[in-house]
Design a protein around this motif. Structure first.
Motif, PDB file in Angstrom:
ATOM      1  N   ILE A  43       0.917  -1.355  -0.149  1.00  0.00           N
ATOM      2  CA  ILE A  43      -0.025   0.088  -0.187  1.00  0.00           C
ATOM      3  C   ILE A  43       1.067   1.261  -0.071  1.00  0.00           C
ATOM      4  O   ILE A  43       0.831   2.156  -0.675  1.00  0.00           O
ATOM      5  N   HIS A  44       1.838   1.442   0.700  1.00  0.00           N
ATOM      6  CA  HIS A  44       2.565   2.748   1.005  1.00  0.00           C
ATOM      7  C   HIS A  44       3.648   2.787  -0.358  1.00  0.00           C
ATOM      8  O   HIS A  44       3.903   3.844  -0.664  1.00  0.00           O
ATOM      9  N   LEU A  45       4.005   1.706  -0.747  1.00  0.00           N
ATOM     10  CA  LEU A  45       4.814   1.716  -2.089  1.00  0.00           C
ATOM     11  C   LEU A  45       3.997   2.338  -3.202  1.00  0.00           C
ATOM     12  O   LEU A  45       4.282   3.189  -3.981  1.00  0.00           O
ATOM     13  N   THR A  46       2.651   1.865  -3.369  1.00  0.00           N
ATOM     14  CA  THR A  46       1.947   2.324  -4.548  1.00  0.00           C
ATOM     15  C   THR A  46       1.545   3.585  -4.159  1.00  0.00           C
ATOM     16  O   THR A  46       1.656   4.448  -5.166  1.00  0.00           O
ATOM     17  N   ASP A  47       1.342   4.273  -3.072  1.00  0.00           N
ATOM     18  CA  ASP A  47       1.140   5.477  -2.600  1.00  0.00           C
ATOM     19  C   ASP A  47       2.275   6.452  -3.002  1.00  0.00           C
ATOM     20  O   ASP A  47       2.112   7.498  -3.713  1.00  0.00           O
ATOM     21  N   ALA A  48       3.479   5.844  -2.793  1.00  0.00           N
ATOM     22  CA  ALA A  48       4.875   6.649  -2.993  1.00  0.00           C
ATOM     23  C   ALA A  48       4.848   6.829  -4.391  1.00  0.00           C
ATOM     24  O   ALA A  48       5.494   7.964  -5.132  1.00  0.00           O
ATOM     25  N   VAL A  49       4.720   5.684  -5.270  1.00  0.00           N
ATOM     26  CA  VAL A  49       4.905   5.788  -6.542  1.00  0.00           C
ATOM     27  C   VAL A  49       3.831   6.849  -7.308  1.00  0.00           C
ATOM     28  O   VAL A  49       4.208   7.694  -8.205  1.00  0.00           O
ATOM     29  N   VAL A  50       2.762   6.804  -6.860  1.00  0.00           N
ATOM     30  CA  VAL A  50       1.595   7.737  -7.506  1.00  0.00           C
ATOM     31  C   VAL A  50       2.008   9.304  -7.096  1.00  0.00           C
ATOM     32  O   VAL A  50       1.912  10.225  -7.843  1.00  0.00           O
ATOM     33  N   GLU A  51       2.588   9.346  -5.845  1.00  0.00           N
ATOM     34  CA  GLU A  51       3.128  10.882  -5.554  1.00  0.00           C
ATOM     35  C   GLU A  51       4.477  11.565  -6.227  1.00  0.00           C
ATOM     36  O   GLU A  51       4.396  12.733  -6.482  1.00  0.00           O
ATOM     37  N   GLY A  52       5.188  10.262  -6.262  1.00  0.00           N
ATOM     38  CA  GLY A  52       6.552  10.885  -6.463  1.00  0.00           C
ATOM     39  C   GLY A  52       7.126  10.450  -7.948  1.00  0.00           C
ATOM     40  O   GLY A  52       8.188  10.858  -8.464  1.00  0.00           O
ATOM     41  N   CYS A  53       6.603   9.643  -8.847  1.00  0.00           N
ATOM     42  CA  CYS A  53       7.033   9.301 -10.000  1.00  0.00           C
ATOM     43  C   CYS A  53       6.846  10.564 -10.841  1.00  0.00           C
ATOM     44  O   CYS A  53       5.968  11.162 -10.919  1.00  0.00           O
ATOM     45  N   SER A  54       7.742  10.402 -12.112  1.00  0.00           N
ATOM     46  CA  SER A  54       8.005  11.633 -13.114  1.00  0.00           C
ATOM     47  C   SER A  54       6.958  11.236 -14.279  1.00  0.00           C
ATOM     48  O   SER A  54       7.056  12.310 -15.003  1.00  0.00           O
ATOM     49  N   SER A  55       6.426  10.131 -14.387  1.00  0.00           N
ATOM     50  CA  SER A  55       5.739   9.726 -15.573  1.00  0.00           C
ATOM     51  C   SER A  55       4.374  10.140 -15.448  1.00  0.00           C
ATOM     52  O   SER A  55       3.655   9.263 -14.558  1.00  0.00           O
ATOM     53  N   ASN A  56       3.714  11.095 -15.990  1.00  0.00           N
ATOM     54  CA  ASN A  56       2.248  11.142 -15.824  1.00  0.00           C
ATOM     55  C   ASN A  56       1.181   9.817 -16.449  1.00  0.00           C
ATOM     56  O   ASN A  56       0.168   9.620 -16.011  1.00  0.00           O
ATOM     57  N   GLU A  57       2.122   9.243 -17.415  1.00  0.00           N
ATOM     58  CA  GLU A  57       1.142   8.185 -17.932  1.00  0.00           C
ATOM     59  C   GLU A  57       1.146   7.136 -17.099  1.00  0.00           C
ATOM     60  O   GLU A  57       0.133   6.498 -16.699  1.00  0.00           O
ATOM     61  N   VAL A  58       2.250   6.774 -16.124  1.00  0.00           N
ATOM     62  CA  VAL A  58       2.175   5.628 -15.112  1.00  0.00           C
ATOM     63  C   VAL A  58       1.240   6.062 -14.253  1.00  0.00           C
ATOM     64  O   VAL A  58       0.515   5.096 -13.628  1.00  0.00           O
ATOM     65  N   ARG A  59       1.172   7.235 -13.636  1.00  0.00           N
ATOM     66  CA  ARG A  59       0.367   7.843 -12.556  1.00  0.00           C
ATOM     67  C   ARG A  59      -1.253   7.678 -13.013  1.00  0.00           C
ATOM     68  O   ARG A  59      -2.094   7.421 -12.334  1.00  0.00           O
ATOM     69  N   LYS A  60      -1.367   7.937 -14.250  1.00  0.00           N
ATOM     70  CA  LYS A  60      -2.652   7.854 -14.960  1.00  0.00           C
ATOM     71  C   LYS A  60      -3.266   6.367 -14.769  1.00  0.00           C
ATOM     72  O   LYS A  60      -4.493   5.935 -14.498  1.00  0.00           O
ATOM     73  N   ARG A  61      -2.415   5.481 -15.244  1.00  0.00           N
ATOM     74  CA  ARG A  61      -2.911   3.928 -15.323  1.00  0.00           C
ATOM     75  C   ARG A  61      -2.930   3.418 -13.865  1.00  0.00           C
ATOM     76  O   ARG A  61      -3.918   2.748 -13.562  1.00  0.00           O
ATOM     77  N   ILE A  62      -2.274   3.864 -12.965  1.00  0.00           N
ATOM     78  CA  ILE A  62      -2.553   3.341 -11.452  1.00  0.00           C
ATOM     79  C   ILE A  62      -3.638   3.991 -10.757  1.00  0.00           C
ATOM     80  O   ILE A  62      -4.433   3.231 -10.300  1.00  0.00           O
TER      81      ILE A  62
END
Length: 626
Positions: free
Chosen positions: A146-165
């Protein structure tokens, strides 16, 4: 063979309190790896190695722990090591804050240029510090995901990855695979977008199409015309993909275009061409050129051009002798080639010029400034050219219709008629013995109860060694120092200090010698008395004696006290050196003997002021002092 210290000491007294728990856990894991590698299982031996390898800081902590030797579990083999580790865990763990570690996890961002896989590794390392292991293995796995998923959503640089999640809940292994795959796709798209066009046309600025947006037209409708901001094709100047967007021109300092396409620079060049006659030579046979713009955004290197501006100015025209025939040449510092007009070549042949060799035609291509039509090179010849007493052998190109005969940069420098550098106006004078005051010699009196001291040589920086050697040679030529021969008693070190102009300043460390010097205690004028005597006149002149102390000669028997050591050997001063404690008194005494009786004159060491009521009186007194 077992190493003496397989792990470094745990310096807990030098670690920040917030990082102490993390560092202790890492160090403990390294120690247990060492035990496993060498199959060390004895609890008492493991405890001894724990304290030995931990170092003095860890030993001090353990020595002051409460109940450090208490073994709570009764067994045949006491768990000495486990009990010691539990006590140390209790000491270091309170400084570990799980809430703070979870906050750090949520604030971790993917760095610019960082791979997604490396970013995930950093997240996993941080999540291991958040204290989820105390909830059991099953709950720990759920919380970590859960915490790793939330961290990726907040901190990754790719908007496409954030959108898919955000569109669909995914297991973290799927998110990790998605981020790596999307990163590869974006990299391939970037390579395709930034690839250079197959065809390049150098045409004027592109024209906009009616009813079509600039960005859409630039991406989907590649154009054959070049952009007038960057020079590339495939887009217009207002397109967002133009590499010149946000870049500063090095000529006009404005943003949005490159220097080679600066319209302000082109206007200035056009004005220069209308105001003066320009004779420019561009030699395309010379391939050893340098790029004027080293930016990665600009693909092309400019062709090297040599300019010779001639607007009727005859100040750079000098008489020369080419092959025994006199001729006037214009010195052109911007031309590599020496040019002779066809009419001047005919005159040289009529005067029976002497040449080393001659060739009809030339492989070089010369172009006039701003013209695509090459100049017609009739041929070339090699001859001796002389200016005054200097002579050199050079090649000359014969061109049709030249305005002036040009003497190029290289040949002009060989003949000494063109000089470039900061020392152009420097007048080189021969090093003659430095002036000294006649009839006065200084004596250095030493207290015999002091034992002479020999001090070792101090190291001179390697980049300054050559300059120091030159300075020593200069001082010898000026009769200021001399080589020391025979046994030495007092020897002082040489101290080298750099001046602001890069030259070395040589100083002596005479502190040990000054301890033994018997001062003459000659009266020095007080500042108040000195100022009281100045100011009665109306006209003043201030004289400053150049290198004052060096104008006083040292007596022969006093020179050994100034001996100093250098990489070149031992030297000693023949003049009164700076740094000697009695030097100001000795020089003031000499000035008192010289200037006593000079009316209207005041002096303090090397500063002399001459004053007078009228100009005639002032000049008369000044002449007497000089």
């Amino acid at each position: 063979m077992e190493e003496a210290r397989p792990v470094p000491p745990f310096r807990c007294n030098q670690i920040e309190s917030g990082k102490l728990s993390k560092e202790w856990k890492a160090w403990k894991e390294s120690l247990e790896c060492y035990f496993a590698a060498y199959n060390i299982t004895d609890q008492q031996l493991m405890r001894a190695k724990l304290l030995h390898l931990g170092g003095p800081a860890l030993q001090t902590v353990f020595k002051n722990l409460r109940d450090r030797d208490h073994i709570p579990i009764v067994s045949l083999v006491p768990n000495w090591y486990d009990a010691a580790v539990d006590k140390l865990d209790e000491f270091f763990e309170p400084r570990h804050q799980n809430t703070s570690e979870r906050r750090k996890l949520r604030s971790m961002k993917q760095k610019s240029g960082e791979r997604f896989a490396d970013y995930v590794i950093r997240l996993k390392q941080q999540v291991s510090e958040c204290g989820f292991d105390k909830y059991g293995s099953e709950m720990e796995q759920i919380l970590v995901e859960i915490h790793l998923t939330d961290a990726v959503v907040e901190g990754c640089s790719s908007n496409e990855v954030r959108k898919r999640i955000l569109m669909k809940d995914l297991p973290f292994p799927d998110i990790e695979a998605l981020g790596i795959a999307q990163e590869g796709v974006e990299r391939q798209l970037a390579d395709i977008t930034n690839s250079p066009p197959e065809k390049v046309y150098r045409v004027g600025p592109p024209q906009k199409q009616q009813g079509v947006k600039a960005d859409f037209f630039a991406r989907d409708k590649p154009r054959d015309k070049s952009c007038f901001n960057c020079g590339r094709t495939g887009h217009i100047a207002t397109a967002s993909i133009c590499p010149a967007r946000g870049k500063q021109c090095r000529h006009c300092k404005l943003y949005g275009h490159f220097e080679k396409l600066c319209r302000k620079m082109k206007r200035n060049e056009a004005m220069d061409r209308t105001e003066k006659k320009v004779q420019a030579v561009e030699d395309k046979s010379n391939k050893d050129y340098e790029a004027t713009d080293m930016r990665a955004d600009e693909d092309e290197k400019p062709e090297k051009a040599y300019y010779a501006f001639y607007s009727g100015n005859e100040s750079n025209v000098i008489p020369c002798t080419i092959g025994g025939v006199k001729i006037e040449m214009l010195v052109d510092s911007g031309a590599d080639a020496n040019l002779i007009s066809d009419s001047a070549w005919i005159n040289l042949k009529n005067e029976r010029v002497s040449v080393v060799s001659s060739t009809k035609g030339s492989s070089r291509i010369l172009r006039a400034y701003g013209s695509e039509n090459p100049l017609e090179v009739l041929g070339s010849f090699v001859a001796k050219v002389a200016v005054g007493l200097k002579e050199a052998t050079a090649e000359f190109l014969v061109v049709r219709g030249g305005q002036r005969c040009l003497l190029g940069d290289k040949t002009a420098k060989l003949l000494g008629v063109l000089k470039v550098g900061l020392d152009i106006n420097v007048v080189k004078r021969e090093q003659t013995p430095f002036a000294k005051i006649r009839g006065i010699k200084a004596h250095i009196h030493l207290d015999p109860k002091f034992v002479p001291v020999f001090q070792p040589m101090r190291r001179i920086p390697i980049p300054m060694e050559q300059a120091v050697n030159q300075k020593l040679t200069e001082l010898m030529n000026r009769d200021i120092i001399e080589l020391k021969s025979g046994p030495a008693s007092w020897v002082s070190p040489l101290v080298v200090v750099g001046k602001t102009n890069g030259e070395p300043r040589l100083c002596l460390d005479l502190r040990r010698v000054n301890e033994a010097v018997l001062r003459e205690r000659h009266p020095m004028p007080a500042v108040d008395d000195y100022l009281a005597r100045v100011g009665k006149g109306k006209i003043w002149s201030k004289l400053d004696i150049r290198e004052a102390f060096l104008q006083i000669e040292l007596a022969e028997e006093s020179r050994d006290a100034t001996t100093f050591i250098t990489p070149q050997g031992l030297f000693r001063f023949k003049r009164l050196p700076f740094g000697l404690i009695s030097a100001p008194e000795l020089f003031q005494k000499a000035m008192d003997e010289i200037l006593t009786g000079c009316e209207g004159t005041s002096w303090y060491i090397d500063d002399v002021i001459v004053e007078g009521e009228t100009l005639e009186e002032h000049d008369e007194r000044l002449q007497k002092v000089q």
